[in-house]
Scaffold this active site. Sequence first.
Site, PDB file in Angstrom:
ATOM      1  CD  GLU A  18      -3.277   0.339   0.243  1.00 16.35           C
ATOM      2  OE1 GLU A  18      -2.785   1.640  -0.135  1.00 16.35           O
ATOM      3  OE2 GLU A  18      -4.469   0.150   0.038  1.00 16.35           O
ATOM      4  NE  ARG A 101      -5.198  -2.553   9.227  1.00 18.21           N
ATOM      5  CZ  ARG A 101      -5.197  -2.116   7.878  1.00 18.21           C
ATOM      6  NH1 ARG A 101      -4.994  -0.878   7.974  1.00 18.21           N
ATOM      7  NH2 ARG A 101      -5.770  -2.840   6.999  1.00 18.21           N
ATOM      8  CG  ASN A 103      -6.532   1.344   5.074  1.00 19.71           C
ATOM      9  OD1 ASN A 103      -5.736   0.511   5.335  1.00 19.71           O
ATOM     10  ND2 ASN A 103      -7.377   1.607   4.114  1.00 19.71           N
ATOM     11  CD  GLU A 121      -9.275  -5.632   5.859  1.00 19.01           C
ATOM     12  OE1 GLU A 121      -9.957  -5.149   4.645  1.00 19.01           O
ATOM     13  OE2 GLU A 121      -7.840  -5.767   5.919  1.00 19.01           O
ATOM     14  CG  ASN A 154      -8.658   2.521   0.977  1.00 16.20           C
ATOM     15  OD1 ASN A 154      -7.527   2.792   0.872  1.00 16.20           O
ATOM     16  ND2 ASN A 154      -9.305   1.427   1.097  1.00 16.20           N
ATOM     17  CG  ASP A 204      -7.373  -0.179  -1.706  1.00 14.80           C
ATOM     18  OD1 ASP A 204      -6.878   0.524  -0.888  1.00 14.80           O
ATOM     19  OD2 ASP A 204      -6.953  -1.393  -1.613  1.00 14.80           O
TER      20      ASP A 204
END
EC number: 3.1.1.17
Length: 299
Positions: A18, A101, A103, A121, A154, A204
């Site tokens: 990511e 958390r 992202n 998740e 996101n 995303d």
Amino acid sequence: MSSIKIECVLPENCQCGESPVWEEASNSLLFVDIPAKKVCRWDSLTKQVQRVTVDAPVSSVALHRSGDYVATIGTKFCALNWKEQSAVVLATVDNDKKNNRFNDGKVDPAGRYFAGTMAEETAPAVLERHQGALYSLFPDHHVKKYFDQVDISNGLDWSLDHKIFYYIDSLSYSVDAFDYDLQTGQISNRRSVYKLEKEEQIPDGMCIDAEGKLWVACYNGGRVIRLDPVTGKRLHTVKLPVDKTTSCCFGGKNYSEMYVTCARDGMDPEGLLRQPEAGGIFKITGLGVKGIAPYSYAG
């Protein structure tokens, strides 16, 4: 865009790659592997990778005006000292939500570090909903909370004139826009500028190009799409040889190349045989459009 070339430049096998960010000063691509708790730096000239391991899932990394980096680690905004391989906590959020958390995160044109949270998740994109929120860390280290009830905070970026903030909450299957005040960091007037189609799957990570168009990585969709946020139309689709595309950024010479991260989390052995490059870093050339340089945290 007829001469598009897609290549896996780094077979990193990220569980969940990511937050790609181009660092022009070192000709390097920064990115994270969230569950592996790693921040990585790939030198595009030597092809070498350096990795720093931290003590919690690391979901985004960004440039710092000092020449080092900032990162979101667990529910903490942190300053990252690359040479010493150490992280210093600047601020903590979601103290009342132990299962949360951070992202995705990105620095705005004024040097604030925007990032949002989500519940941890149980499987890719399976989680307790409405647990997240969107925050920004100001240069003086104070934190502003914009809103909560977020599913998976996101992709985010800002218009070229710095008047619009673009944002994705993945499970809304929408790319949203807000009016944005550069001076204060305030956002308002939320609206949707693009609703994803079924085959595009889950929106995303996101970045903007030098023409003001948005590029969105589609998780489980195996593609990045180019959108016009003014007309709400999809302009282009680039399909990759992996399904779990997670984020994208421009980099390379004159920001003429696109880098795409992806994941292999949740894939069975058969899926990995079919997509051996899952978790790698991809470079796309020949798009015919350039990006802009990332902003640096000013704190």
